[in-house]
Scaffold this active site. Structure first.
Site, PDB file in Angstrom:
ATOM      1  N   LEU A 226       0.823  -1.210   0.000  1.00  0.00           N
ATOM      2  CA  LEU A 226       0.000   0.000   0.000  1.00  0.00           C
ATOM      3  C   LEU A 226       0.858   1.262   0.000  1.00  0.00           C
ATOM      4  CD1 LEU A 226      -2.355  -1.304   2.841  1.00  0.00           C
ATOM      5  CD2 LEU A 226      -3.037  -1.024   0.449  1.00  0.00           C
ATOM      6  N   ALA A 229       1.495   3.544   3.076  1.00  0.00           N
ATOM      7  CA  ALA A 229       0.612   2.981   4.120  1.00  0.00           C
ATOM      8  C   ALA A 229       1.030   1.557   4.493  1.00  0.00           C
ATOM      9  CB  ALA A 229      -0.837   3.027   3.665  1.00  0.00           C
ATOM     10  N   THR A 257      10.469   4.786  -7.085  1.00  0.00           N
ATOM     11  CA  THR A 257      10.645   3.851  -8.203  1.00  0.00           C
ATOM     12  C   THR A 257      11.321   2.566  -7.707  1.00  0.00           C
ATOM     13  OG1 THR A 257      11.078   5.764  -9.581  1.00  0.00           O
ATOM     14  CG2 THR A 257      11.519   3.612 -10.569  1.00  0.00           C
ATOM     15  N   GLY A 260       8.581  -1.499  -4.756  1.00  0.00           N
ATOM     16  CA  GLY A 260       7.914  -2.800  -4.706  1.00  0.00           C
ATOM     17  C   GLY A 260       8.887  -3.935  -4.998  1.00  0.00           C
ATOM     18  N   ASP A 261       9.830  -3.702  -5.910  1.00  0.00           N
ATOM     19  CA  ASP A 261      10.816  -4.752  -6.225  1.00  0.00           C
ATOM     20  C   ASP A 261      11.793  -4.955  -5.072  1.00  0.00           C
ATOM     21  OD1 ASP A 261       9.673  -5.201  -8.701  1.00  0.00           O
ATOM     22  OD2 ASP A 261      11.003  -3.790  -9.735  1.00  0.00           O
ATOM     23  N   ARG A 294      16.389   7.199  -1.657  1.00  0.00           N
ATOM     24  CA  ARG A 294      17.444   7.477  -2.649  1.00  0.00           C
ATOM     25  C   ARG A 294      16.844   7.426  -4.052  1.00  0.00           C
ATOM     26  NH1 ARG A 294      21.835   4.180   0.779  1.00  0.00           N
ATOM     27  NH2 ARG A 294      20.872   2.303  -0.017  1.00  0.00           N
TER      28      ARG A 294
HETATM   29  P1  ATP Z   1       6.621   0.174  -7.554  1.00  0.00           P
HETATM   30  O1  ATP Z   1       5.798  -0.316  -8.714  1.00  0.00           O
HETATM   31  O2  ATP Z   1       6.863   1.673  -7.557  1.00  0.00           O
HETATM   32  O3  ATP Z   1       7.883  -0.577  -7.338  1.00  0.00           O
HETATM   33  P2  ATP Z   1       4.546  -0.993  -5.875  1.00  0.00           P
HETATM   34  O4  ATP Z   1       3.256  -0.317  -6.196  1.00  0.00           O
HETATM   35  O5  ATP Z   1       4.767  -2.371  -6.354  1.00  0.00           O
HETATM   36  O6  ATP Z   1       5.768  -0.046  -6.235  1.00  0.00           O
HETATM   37  P3  ATP Z   1       4.351   0.008  -3.181  1.00  0.00           P
HETATM   38  O7  ATP Z   1       3.113  -0.462  -2.531  1.00  0.00           O
HETATM   39  O8  ATP Z   1       4.379   1.420  -3.691  1.00  0.00           O
HETATM   40  O9  ATP Z   1       4.767  -1.043  -4.296  1.00  0.00           O
HETATM   41  O10 ATP Z   1       5.590  -0.105  -2.158  1.00  0.00           O
HETATM   42  C1  ATP Z   1       6.072  -1.333  -1.658  1.00  0.00           C
HETATM   43  C2  ATP Z   1       6.493  -1.128  -0.216  1.00  0.00           C
HETATM   44  O11 ATP Z   1       7.519  -0.118  -0.154  1.00  0.00           O
HETATM   45  C3  ATP Z   1       5.389  -0.643   0.714  1.00  0.00           C
HETATM   46  O12 ATP Z   1       4.639  -1.732   1.231  1.00  0.00           O
HETATM   47  C4  ATP Z   1       6.176   0.092   1.791  1.00  0.00           C
HETATM   48  O13 ATP Z   1       6.645  -0.817   2.792  1.00  0.00           O
HETATM   49  C5  ATP Z   1       7.381   0.641   1.017  1.00  0.00           C
HETATM   50  N1  ATP Z   1       7.132   2.052   0.640  1.00  0.00           N
HETATM   51  C6  ATP Z   1       6.620   2.507  -0.531  1.00  0.00           C
HETATM   52  N2  ATP Z   1       6.493   3.858  -0.510  1.00  0.00           N
HETATM   53  C7  ATP Z   1       6.952   4.260   0.698  1.00  0.00           C
HETATM   54  C8  ATP Z   1       7.101   5.532   1.344  1.00  0.00           C
HETATM   55  N3  ATP Z   1       6.731   6.669   0.728  1.00  0.00           N
HETATM   56  N4  ATP Z   1       7.614   5.543   2.592  1.00  0.00           N
HETATM   57  C9  ATP Z   1       8.001   4.410   3.222  1.00  0.00           C
HETATM   58  N5  ATP Z   1       7.893   3.179   2.669  1.00  0.00           N
HETATM   59  C10 ATP Z   1       7.377   3.098   1.434  1.00  0.00           C
END
Ligand code: ATP
Length: 308
Positions: A226, A229, A257, A260-261, A294
């Site tokens: 999330l 969140a 960026t 998620g990975d 970063r």
């Molecule tokens: P992306 O496609 O950009 O790699 P995603 O949509 O697959 O991301 P996200 O849910 O945005 O994945 O992020 C994965 C995890 O990274 C989150 O569950 C959280 O623990 C951490 N995270 C992402 N954004 C933040 C933030 N602004 N501050 C702290 N932790 C973050």
């Protein structure tokens, strides 16, 4: 391959060509960019690097082209000590993502699959033993569907599936994942596919209900990320379902960026080491919180030492 790796990632390898512009160009228009460069990317490579930097014994199964981008796309992975014996070089271009970022941080992305398109089911023949010997196999959605399904069928350990971008994967493959790692948007699309109905915006707006519905459809476990969140971690044992919220670490994010990975790679390391899913997700939240502080994807990933 030297020793049996604990974690095998089967997935994409890209060169990310990032250009910065004051505003996006109109069709037919030429603009001066304000900066840019090429950096290594691709979800498979990103997740393999994140895991290797955290001390995981990782092998990547993938393909690059015979062009000038191939070496750069693998540079950080090579330095990390990840096993790249199963990365083959095929004729044609390396996967390329052309990313244009404007002054407001809005981006447009064009992905040319290049060598990643050769990662079909038959191409995995030579890697079958490597994949089936792994404790944890990690898959994403950036190689052809039949390649993902073959890799999943070869997995005898634990399968982490991050179906991004979402593909119309076989139901059995989606349900073999333990866990399925999805963000809100992907969760809604996977649920719609499993229940055979059109996707609804409500799925993304009600993530806990969506996660519970995925478990009710037969998923063994789901991690629904999330962003700032945090993440929801859902596990099912028979008819018993447990859902836990893992908060994100509060930080000033500079660039999310590849967060998620980083999260998925970290999850793989801790699951291979025997952690339970919620503990692995708490570790992954710490790792991705460092990464978002970063610039970039791969260059932002922390080592075990940096985690403290
Ligand atoms: P992306 O496609 O950009 O790699 P995603 O949509 O697959 O991301 P996200 O849910 O945005 O994945 O992020 C994965 C995890 O990274 C989150 O569950 C959280 O623990 C951490 N995270 C992402 N954004 C933040 C933030 N602004 N501050 C702290 N932790 C973050």
């Amino acid at each position: 391959m030297s020793a049996t790796p604990d974690i095998v990632v089967v997935g994409s390898i890209n060169a990310d060509l990032v250009v910065r512009v004051a505003r996006h160009p109109q069709p037919g228009e030429t603009l001066h960019g304000t900066g840019g460069g090429v950096s290594p990317g691709g979800k498979g490579a990103n997740q393999a690097l994140a895991a290797a930097l955290l001390g995981g014994h990782v092998a990547l199964v993938g393909a690059v082209g015979d062009d000038a981008h191939a070496e750069g796309a693998l540079a950080l992975l090579r330095a990390s000590g990840a096993d790249l014996d199963a990365v083959r070089t095929v004729p044609g271009p390396t996967g390329l993502a052309v990313v244009t970022v404007d002054a407001r941080g809005e981006n447009t992305i064009v992905v040319v699959p290049g060598a990643n398109a050769t990662m079909t089911a038959p191409s995995l023949d030579g890697d079958a033993d490597t994949v089936s010997a792994a404790r944890v196999v990690v898959l994403q959605g950036e190689i052809p569907r039949d390649g993902i399904e073959r890799a999943a069928s070869l997995c005898t350990g634990r399968l982490i599936l991050n179906p991004a971008p979402v593909l119309d994967l076989d139901r059995d493959v989606l349900l073999a994942a333990d866990p399925l790692v999805v963000n809100e948007y992907e969760a809604g699309l996977v649920l719609a596919q499993l229940v055979e109905r059109p996707a609804s915006p409500e799925d993304a707006d009600a993530p806990e209900a969506t996660l519970r519905a995925l478990l009710a459809e037969g998923a063994a476990s789901v991690v629904l990320t999330l962003g700032a969140a945090g993440a929801l971690v859902g596990t099912r044992s028979g008819v018993d379902v447990d859902v836990e919220h893992v908060p994100a670490v509060a930080v000033d994010a500079v660039d999310t960026t590849g967060a998620g990975d980083a999260f998925t790679g970290a999850l793989a390391v801790r699951l291979a080491a025997g952690d339970d899913l919620a503990a692995a997700a708490r570790f992954a939240a710490r790792v991705s919180a460092l990464a978002v502080q970063r610039e970039g994807a791969q260059p932002s990933y922390p080592s075990l030492e940096e985690l403290g």
